[in-house]
Design an enzyme around this catalytic site. Structure first.
Site, PDB file in Angstrom:
ATOM      1  N   GLY A  94       0.839  -1.204   0.000  1.00 29.24           N
ATOM      2  CA  GLY A  94       0.000   0.000   0.000  1.00 29.24           C
ATOM      3  C   GLY A  94       0.871   1.249   0.000  1.00 29.24           C
TER       4      GLY A  94
ATOM      5  N   ARG B 276       1.039  -5.191  -5.008  1.00 37.33           N
ATOM      6  CA  ARG B 276       1.273  -6.195  -3.963  1.00 37.33           C
ATOM      7  C   ARG B 276       1.772  -7.500  -4.589  1.00 37.33           C
ATOM      8  NH1 ARG B 276      -0.844  -3.930   0.730  1.00 37.33           N
ATOM      9  NH2 ARG B 276      -2.767  -2.743   0.494  1.00 37.33           N
TER      10      ARG B 276
ATOM     11  N   ASP C 172       4.906  -4.994   5.565  1.00 37.70           N
ATOM     12  CA  ASP C 172       5.178  -6.393   5.927  1.00 37.70           C
ATOM     13  C   ASP C 172       5.269  -7.362   4.738  1.00 37.70           C
ATOM     14  OD1 ASP C 172       2.465  -6.112   5.540  1.00 37.70           O
ATOM     15  OD2 ASP C 172       1.864  -7.031   7.425  1.00 37.70           O
TER      16      ASP C 172
ATOM     17  N   THR D 151       4.756   2.119   6.258  1.00 36.42           N
ATOM     18  CA  THR D 151       3.334   1.765   6.382  1.00 36.42           C
ATOM     19  C   THR D 151       2.719   2.727   7.379  1.00 36.42           C
ATOM     20  OG1 THR D 151       1.690   0.213   7.291  1.00 36.42           O
ATOM     21  CG2 THR D 151       3.936  -0.086   8.054  1.00 36.42           C
TER      22      THR D 151
ATOM     23  N   ASP E 185       0.515   1.954   9.266  1.00 38.81           N
ATOM     24  CA  ASP E 185       0.122   1.157  10.437  1.00 38.81           C
ATOM     25  C   ASP E 185       1.177   1.118  11.544  1.00 38.81           C
ATOM     26  OD1 ASP E 185      -2.050   0.653   8.892  1.00 38.81           O
ATOM     27  OD2 ASP E 185      -1.689  -1.492   8.645  1.00 38.81           O
TER      28      ASP E 185
ATOM     29  N   ASP F 223       3.475  -1.021  12.093  1.00 40.87           N
ATOM     30  CA  ASP F 223       3.508  -2.343  12.739  1.00 40.87           C
ATOM     31  C   ASP F 223       4.682  -3.214  12.280  1.00 40.87           C
ATOM     32  OD1 ASP F 223       2.614  -2.782  10.173  1.00 40.87           O
ATOM     33  OD2 ASP F 223       0.895  -4.007  10.727  1.00 40.87           O
TER      34      ASP F 223
ATOM     35  N   ARG G  77     -24.167  14.264  20.042  1.00 40.34           N
ATOM     36  CA  ARG G  77     -24.126  12.932  19.442  1.00 40.34           C
ATOM     37  C   ARG G  77     -22.898  12.145  19.884  1.00 40.34           C
ATOM     38  NH1 ARG G  77     -25.409  14.878  13.269  1.00 40.34           N
ATOM     39  NH2 ARG G  77     -27.645  14.507  13.314  1.00 40.34           N
TER      40      ARG G  77
ATOM     41  N   MET H  38      -7.481   3.154  10.140  1.00 41.69           N
ATOM     42  CA  MET H  38      -6.793   1.970   9.642  1.00 41.69           C
ATOM     43  C   MET H  38      -5.986   1.302  10.754  1.00 41.69           C
ATOM     44  SD  MET H  38      -5.680   2.607   5.696  1.00 41.69           S
ATOM     45  CE  MET H  38      -6.912   2.472   4.388  1.00 41.69           C
ATOM     46  N   GLY H  39      -5.573   0.087  10.475  1.00 39.72           N
ATOM     47  CA  GLY H  39      -4.845  -0.716  11.468  1.00 39.72           C
ATOM     48  C   GLY H  39      -5.495  -2.077  11.559  1.00 39.72           C
ATOM     49  N   ARG H  40      -5.063  -2.983  10.668  1.00 33.64           N
ATOM     50  CA  ARG H  40      -5.675  -4.322  10.640  1.00 33.64           C
ATOM     51  C   ARG H  40      -5.186  -5.176  11.798  1.00 33.64           C
ATOM     52  NH1 ARG H  40      -4.220  -6.048   4.729  1.00 33.64           N
ATOM     53  NH2 ARG H  40      -2.607  -4.575   5.318  1.00 33.64           N
TER      54      ARG H  40
ATOM     55  N   GLU I 114      -9.646  -0.556  12.485  1.00 36.13           N
ATOM     56  CA  GLU I 114     -10.432  -1.436  11.590  1.00 36.13           C
ATOM     57  C   GLU I 114     -10.311  -2.924  11.933  1.00 36.13           C
ATOM     58  OE1 GLU I 114      -8.960  -1.275   7.528  1.00 36.13           O
ATOM     59  OE2 GLU I 114      -6.900  -1.207   8.245  1.00 36.13           O
TER      60      GLU I 114
ATOM     61  N   ARG J 112     -23.264   8.734  14.869  1.00 30.48           N
ATOM     62  CA  ARG J 112     -22.834   8.801  13.466  1.00 30.48           C
ATOM     63  C   ARG J 112     -21.473   8.140  13.327  1.00 30.48           C
ATOM     64  NH1 ARG J 112     -27.407   9.962  13.079  1.00 30.48           N
ATOM     65  NH2 ARG J 112     -28.373  11.769  12.064  1.00 30.48           N
TER      66      ARG J 112
ATOM     67  N   HIS K 123      -8.885   5.584   3.098  1.00 30.79           N
ATOM     68  CA  HIS K 123      -7.639   5.919   2.404  1.00 30.79           C
ATOM     69  C   HIS K 123      -7.255   7.396   2.493  1.00 30.79           C
ATOM     70  CE1 HIS K 123      -8.452   1.912   0.990  1.00 30.79           C
ATOM     71  NE2 HIS K 123      -7.187   1.823   0.660  1.00 30.79           N
ATOM     72  N   VAL K 124      -8.143   8.227   3.041  1.00 26.51           N
ATOM     73  CA  VAL K 124      -7.762   9.631   3.297  1.00 26.51           C
ATOM     74  C   VAL K 124      -6.502   9.640   4.171  1.00 26.51           C
ATOM     75  CG1 VAL K 124      -8.469  11.680   4.612  1.00 26.51           C
ATOM     76  CG2 VAL K 124     -10.081  10.577   3.062  1.00 26.51           C
ATOM     77  N   GLN K 125      -6.405   8.621   5.058  1.00 27.63           N
ATOM     78  CA  GLN K 125      -5.248   8.540   5.973  1.00 27.63           C
ATOM     79  C   GLN K 125      -3.938   8.270   5.236  1.00 27.63           C
ATOM     80  OE1 GLN K 125      -6.708   6.008   9.659  1.00 27.63           O
ATOM     81  NE2 GLN K 125      -7.981   5.627   7.876  1.00 27.63           N
TER      82      GLN K 125
END
Ligand code: F6P
Length: 345
Positions: free
Chosen positions: A11, A72, A103, A126, A128, A130, A163, A170-172, A223, A268, A274-276
């Site tokens: 990515g 990828r 990774d 990345t 992330d 990680d 509200r 993100m962050g799988r 996420e 809400r 993907h803005v990140q």
């Protein structure tokens, strides 16, 4: 003359171009050549490469994405791809590679070095954060700043409408973005993949906040977060469209729907997605990308192959790829516990 090939895989993220620029400038300073490889490992498989001049990397330090393109592609999946890569490197006179990746790309790089014997040095990137062996990765700081800005903006609209705002980041596999972005943005609840969450507990906390007069809340959800007990979701873990077709819902939407149903408070959901990963890198990412790029070229000059550039405290060093690929770097749970101090429980 030594020629370095440079590629970006996996990515994209802000700061990749700053690494490409640094590698190119540092190599040129040594009187070496640089070949840009398009679309990750794919460019070496289909011989899609370009010899760089100084102009190739002019004005790109501030540009997001990657001028080389990315993919990828895993050359170990298709018979013959590894041999094609070897042939391209020989035909193009590329002596060593600088591989910029996360990774998946780093795992391939480690195999390319260990099994195939290709001389290479890696640079971790990345959003992330990680990757094992380094305190930070290119792109992470920018993602955190985007998330913090988003949370700042969500606070004011949440307060106006009384509200609950759920923001999925993100962050799988790791909750770095959620924790650091959440602390910086003053989130009231943070959910991460490392710690399965109890939805009843989350709702109890939000209800208590509401009862004590705080009529708006921000919930940050990585996420890859998972409920400890999926059965506890009263509204279920799926959704159907108008035709009754089951749709896949991200965890942010599931958590938002459940909170609204349990508490009856308007909720809400914002999925930052993907803005990140887009737009210009922060100054920090530009600098770490530059330091990593220069260090990678130094490593090539010293023949220190099979290594990855890494930040260790404030020092840029090299760590063996054989260690990097043994796992992924989980978020700091001490920092996560600290974040809890500010949840107003
Ligand atoms: O690994 C980086 C990352 O941005 C993850 O946080 C995210 O889950 C994934 O990539 C998204 O990948 P894609 O761009 O293929 O949708």
């Amino acid at each position: 003359m030594t020629t370095i090939g440079v590629l970006t895989g996996g990515g994209d993220c802000p700061g990749l171009n700053a690494v490409i620029r640094a590698v190119t400038r540092a190599a040129f300073a040594r009187g070496w050549g640089v070949t840009g490889i398009k679309n990750g490992w794919m460019g070496l498989i289909d011989d899609h490469v370009e010899d760089f001049s100084t102009f190739s990397v002019a004005g790109i330090i501030s540009r997001g994405g990657t001028i080389l393109g990315t993919s990828r592609t895993d050359p170990f999946r298709e018979d013959g791809d590894v041999e094609r890569i070897r042939q391209t490197l020989g035909r193009r006179g590329i002596d060593a590679l600088v591989v910029i990746g996360g990774d998946g790309t780093l795992r391939v790089a480690e195999m390319m070095y260990r099994q195939v014997g290709i001389p290479l040095v890696a640079v971790p990137k990345t959003i992330d954060n990680d990757i094992l062996g380094t305190d930070t990765t290119v792109g992470f700081d920018t993602a955190v700043s985007i998330v913090t800005d988003a949370i700042d903006r969500l606070h004011t609209t949440a307060e106006s409408h009384h509200r609950i705002m759920v923001v999925e980041v993100m962050g799988r596999d790791a909750g770095w973005i959620a924790i650091i972005g959440g602390i910086a943005g003053g989130a009231d609840e943070i959910l991460v993949p490392e710690v399965p969450f109890d939805i009843a507990d989350v709702c109890r906390h939000l209800k208590d906040r509401y009862a004590s007069g705080r009529k708006s809340s921000i919930v940050v959800v990585a996420e890859g977060s998972e409920p400890a007990d999926p059965e506890a979701f009263m509204s279920g873990l799926t959704a159907s469209d108008a035709t009754g077709h089951e749709c896949i819902m991200g965890i942010g939407n599931l958590v938002g729907r459940e909170i609204q149903q349990r508490l009856g408070v308007e909720t809400r959901v914002t999925v930052l997605g993907h803005v990140q990963r887009g737009g210009p890198p922060t100054p920090y990412d530009r600098i770490i990308a530059t330091r990593f790029g220069v260090k990678a070229v130094d490593a090539v000059s010293e023949g220190r192959y099979g290594m990855m550039t890494a930040l260790c405290g404030s020092e840029v060093t090299l760590v063996p790829l054989s260690y990097v690929v043994t796992g992924n770097r989980k978020a700091d749970l001490e920092l996560y516990r600290m974040a809890g101090l500010f949840f107003g429980r």
